[in-house]
Design an enzyme around this catalytic site. Structure first.
Site, short mmCIF file in Angstrom:
data_model
loop_
_atom_site.label_atom_id
_atom_site.label_comp_id
_atom_site.label_asym_id
_atom_site.label_seq_id
_atom_site.Cartn_x
_atom_site.Cartn_y
_atom_site.Cartn_z
N LYS A 141 6.35 -37.56 -23.46
CA LYS A 141 6.16 -36.60 -24.56
C LYS A 141 7.50 -36.37 -25.26
O LYS A 141 8.53 -36.22 -24.60
CB LYS A 141 5.63 -35.29 -23.98
N SER A 201 -0.89 -29.46 -26.25
CA SER A 201 0.04 -30.07 -27.18
C SER A 201 0.44 -31.49 -26.79
O SER A 201 0.95 -32.24 -27.63
CB SER A 201 1.30 -29.21 -27.29
N SER A 205 -1.23 -27.35 -21.91
CA SER A 205 -0.97 -28.56 -22.70
C SER A 205 -0.99 -29.88 -21.95
O SER A 205 -0.90 -30.93 -22.58
CB SER A 205 0.37 -28.43 -23.42
#
Ligand code: GLN
Length: 473
Positions: free
Chosen positions: A78, A153, A177
């Site tokens: 990420k 997210s 997330s």
């Protein structure tokens, strides 16, 4: 799809070990899948041009007799974790051209283990969101239905696994997330106990809630990656000094189900699959018990005070001077305003305003002070429940992945996290494991089963998670 990413890490490691394939083969396959799929899915913000070199390096290390836990395995990360020398954007215009000057702790661990990082994945700006629609670089599409979100997210990291480009990836979870996009994309996602994985080098959102964790196709693989990234780090003051994980050696576990918490709002077909999964766990010899968590209903209000308060503080460092985007103005104040106004998107600005408000003098006690008191009451709810239960189960989300643009109202988006936020508030571990699928417009969409356990009881999550995935497979 790529036949290698459908294999487990154990199988891939055996293949590398026996010389059936090389790290270069695996990384080439990853790059090919990304090339074929990413234009549409948008899971990756950048594919690293040195990934093949790194794979060659991994092959050399293996020839020399090295045996890193992830030696030669492709992984995606990420884009809110620092990788030295690479851009780290946090999904924001303000950091679009910012280069990381050091490796996050987890990146050091990945490099030591020999993993090959193939790229950085898309996310909601500064990890604020539940659909990746808040990314400054476009939404991530769900590989199971491209009209739908992949969740957020960490939507890019979940989609990277679901589209078959990598067998494992890293995400971060402040209120769900990792678990929510894992549920939406049909993979396994773990939010570890707070303090077990260092936050050093993770771009902070809500520091008392943030935790890095793994995504994979199987519980075994999630466990393997977790073992690689956990451990004490003196550079993170909240990192546990001597992390000791409890063993899950009981044959019969008691699983608490807070039914009154989710009697409303959960789609009936999601609930059906959830009940069927509980039934299967019962048949496997475990005990299912109704429990009450009286204060858990305040989790979202508490989260939406504590998180913006911490986020607004953390984001004050992005002033247009020290990091990233700088916009000229007639004086310093105007430069701050212009840089932040241009650099931050709408949701980030909304949370900065909320956070600044709840921390301002005169409102601090009424909002932030009260939220920290209720946070303790929620934590006590869990402590009480865990006296009689080994784990707590809920659906991961009330519904499957929603369509892109469906949740324009921020509050309806916030409600997606209703079952995931409590674990962050209490600092306990939570895992989402696929529990089957539901059909929407003729498409089968995956849904997740969430299990939570007391601090340091990740092994309970793995034990139960393996049973849940057996039911699904
Ligand atoms: N969706 C939640 C939010 O918008 C959680 C985000 C996260 O876990 N990073 O805050």
């Amino acid at each position: 799809m790529n036949e290698h990413t459908q294999k487990t890490l154990g199988e891939l490691k055996d293949m590398l070990e026996n010389g059936e394939c090389s790290a270069v083969d695996l990384v080439k396959k990853s790059l090919k899948t990304i090339k074929e799929e990413n234009d549409e899915i948008n899971a990756y913000l950048e594919v690293f041009d040195d990934a093949l070199e790194e794979a060659e390096e991994a092959d050399k290390r293996r020839k020399k007799g090295e045996q890193g836990a992830l030696l030669g395995i492709p992984i995606a990360v990420k884009d809110n974790m620092l990788i030295e020398g690479k851009t780290v954007s946090a999904g924001s215009k303000i950091l679009e051209n910012y280069t990381a000057s050091y490796d996050a702790f987890v990146i050091q661990k990945l490099k030591e283990s020999g993993a090959v990082i193939v790229g950085r994945t898309n996310l909601d700006e500064f990890a604020m969101g539940g659909s990746t629609e808040n990314s400054a670089f476009g939404v991530v599409r769900n590989p199971h239905d491209k009209t739908r979100v992949a969740g957020g997210s960490s939507g890019g990291s979940a989609a990277a696994v679901a589209m078959g480009s990598v067998p494992v990836s890293l995400g971060s979870d402040t209120g769900g997330s990792i678990r929510e996009p894992a549920a939406f994309c049909g993979c396994v996602g773990l939010k570890p106990t707070y303090g077990t994985v260092s936050r050093n080098g993770l771009i902070a959102m809500g520091s008392s809630l943030d935790q890095i964790g793994p995504f994979a196709n199987t519980v075994d693989d999630v466990e393997l990656l977790f073992r690689v990234i956990e451990g004490h780090d003196p550079k993170d003051s909240t990192s546990l000094l001597h992390p000791e994980f409890a063993t899950a050696d009981k044959n019969t576990l008691t699983i608490g189900v807070p039914r009154s918490f989710f009697k409303e709002g959960v789609r009936s077909d999601v609930l059906e699959q959830f009940e069927a999964t509980l039934e299967m766990l019962k048949t496997a010899g475990h005990t299912i018990k109704d429990i009450e968590l009286p204060y858990i209903k305040y989790s979202l209000p508490v989260y939406y005070i504590i998180m913006p308060a911490e986020a607004s503080t953390n984001l004050s460092r992005f002033d247009g001077m020290r990091y990233g985007l700088h916009v000229e103005g007639k004086d310093l104040l105007e430069e701050y305003k212009k840089s932040r106004g241009k650099g931050f998107g709408k949701e980030v600005r909304r949370r900065i305003m909320l956070g600044t408000y709840v921390l301002s003098s005169g409102y601090y006690d009424a909002y932030y002070g009260k939220a920290t008191t209720v946070r303790k009451m929620i934590q006590d709810d869990f402590t009480r429940a865990f006296k009689d239960c080994d784990a707590i189960a809920t659906p991961t989300t009330p519904s499957p992945a929603f369509t892109i643009g469906e949740k324009e109202d921020p509050v309806s988006m916030y409600l997606t996290d209703i079952f995931t936020v409590p674990a962050n508030i209490a600092g306990i571990p939570g895992i989402s494991v696929p529990m089957g699928s539901v059909t929407r417009h003729d498409k089968k969409l995956p849904i997740g089963f969430q299990i939570m356990a007391p601090h340091m009881h990740e092994n309970t999550l793995f034990t139960l998670g393996r049973l849940v995935e057996k039911k699904t497979n």
